[in-house]
Design an enzyme around this catalytic site. Structure first.
Site, mmCIF file in Angstrom:
data_model
loop_
_atom_site.group_PDB
_atom_site.id
_atom_site.type_symbol
_atom_site.label_atom_id
_atom_site.label_comp_id
_atom_site.label_asym_id
_atom_site.label_seq_id
_atom_site.Cartn_x
_atom_site.Cartn_y
_atom_site.Cartn_z
ATOM 1 N N SER A 141 0.811 -1.218 0.000
ATOM 2 C CA SER A 141 0.000 0.000 0.000
ATOM 3 C C SER A 141 0.844 1.267 0.000
ATOM 4 O O SER A 141 0.419 2.302 -0.520
ATOM 5 C CB SER A 141 -0.936 0.001 1.209
ATOM 6 N N LYS A 159 13.285 -0.393 -1.267
ATOM 7 C CA LYS A 159 11.882 -0.146 -0.976
ATOM 8 C C LYS A 159 11.596 1.307 -1.319
ATOM 9 O O LYS A 159 12.110 2.227 -0.656
ATOM 10 C CB LYS A 159 11.593 -0.440 0.493
ATOM 11 N N MET A 249 17.571 -10.283 0.206
ATOM 12 C CA MET A 249 17.559 -11.582 0.881
ATOM 13 C C MET A 249 16.911 -12.629 -0.006
ATOM 14 O O MET A 249 15.921 -12.352 -0.695
ATOM 15 C CB MET A 249 16.786 -11.492 2.198
ATOM 16 N N ASP A 289 5.208 -9.266 12.257
ATOM 17 C CA ASP A 289 4.039 -8.769 11.538
ATOM 18 C C ASP A 289 3.159 -9.960 11.186
ATOM 19 O O ASP A 289 3.668 -11.021 10.814
ATOM 20 C CB ASP A 289 4.527 -8.071 10.257
ATOM 21 N N ASN A 294 6.037 -11.043 4.738
ATOM 22 C CA ASN A 294 7.230 -10.363 5.252
ATOM 23 C C ASN A 294 8.274 -11.335 5.774
ATOM 24 O O ASN A 294 9.283 -10.899 6.349
ATOM 25 C CB ASN A 294 6.828 -9.396 6.366
#
Length: 298
Positions: A141, A159, A249, A289, A294
């Site tokens: 989002s 990001k 990663m 989370d 994630n």
């Protein structure tokens, strides 16, 4: 963050308060028109219209979720938060509408991506890059993630925050609040304002990538002696208020552990539960989370 389907099209993020308000207004008008038409049809058949049935039509659900997913930012994030309620606070019909937003983020088109990169990074930044994947590997989002390989050998996950979403939080929260109230699904005595205010504060924190970088580093330090968890390092020379650069990663979705031998499943769930309890009882901060996207398993 949800993975981008192989052939998904990018959609421009609407910027500016007026443009974003126009999206919400057109959505409200369309849904209201559909409900009015449905009510007339039901009356024509001698039936008494029911607000819930008029709202929860496939057409309305599709329009609401598609519009919010294309807007992204706070508008989409609040929808995702609503979808996580299990009926304890909000009506289950409302969470049903918003549930489709969990894995429905669109990517920014290359033109907007370039605009953010050029505004945030030093002039000539591309000369330091050996490879940059224009197509994001994930989207959510607030932002999307791109893989980059630098000429110095570092492999990064960048990001990148959607253009304009931080500036539109306050207006988005107010507009989505109007949309939720218009649904007629909230009990008349329910006070929505405190929940919207808390969401507004959290969204401002979530768009603060400098703060997020500090939290990642703090958590890496807390888990430095816990080898079963690997937290990506933050690369400050490529991080800005709108770009968070981390180690890229590798791994598989953690859901894949479901088909692993029982001993591995037992170890993974033991480690995760232990981590959650340490966060609550020892660290005093929570980084875990409920979104499995994630987590990766290696």
């Amino acid at each position: 963050m949800s993975e981008i389907p192989p052939r998904a099209k990018s959609v421009a993020v609407p910027t500016g308060r007026i443009a974003r308000f126009g999206h919400i207004s057109s959505l409200t008008a369309n849904v209201a028109g559909n409900m009015a038409l449905g009510a007339l049809l039901q009356l024509g058949h001698g039936q008494r219209p029911v607000m819930k049935d008029l709202l929860l039509t496939p057409r309305n659900i599709t329009q609401v979720t598609d519009k919010l997913s294309k807007m992204r930012g706070a508008a989409m994030k609040i929808g995702q938060l609503v979808s996580m309620d299990t009926g304890d606070i909000l009506p289950p019909e409302l969470t049903q509408i918003m549930a489709r937003l969990r894995d429905n983020a669109s990517a920014m088109p290359p033109a907007q991506l370039k605009q953010v990169l050029n505004a945030q990074l030093p002039t000539g930044w591309l000369a330091s890059v050996r490879k940059f994947d224009v197509r994001p590997i994930a989207a959510a989002s607030i932002g999307q993630v791109h893989r980059a390989v630098l000429k110095d050998g570092r492999e990064l996950a960048l990001k990148i925050q959607y253009i304009g979403v931080a500036d539109s939080i306050d207006s988005d929260v107010a507009n989505v609040g109007v949309l939720i109230k218009m649904s007629g699904l909230l009990p008349s005595e329910f006070e929505l304002a405190p929940y919207l205010e808390e969401a507004r504060k959290q969204l401002h924190d979530e768009t603060d990538y400098v703060r997020e970088a500090a939290q990642i580093n703090h958590f890496r330090n807390l888990l430095k002696d816990t080898p079963q968890f690997v937290i990506p390092a933050v690369h400050r020379d490529w991080s800005t208020p709108k770009i968070l650069a981390m180690d890229y990663m590798t791994g598989v979705p953690i859901e894949n552990v479901a088909s692993a031998p029982q001993a591995i499943k037992d170890q993974v769930i033991t480690d995760l539960i232990t981590l959650a309890l340490r966060e609550l009882l020892e660290f005093g901060v929570i980084q875990t989370d409920p979104n499995f996207a994630n987590y990766l398993y290696e």
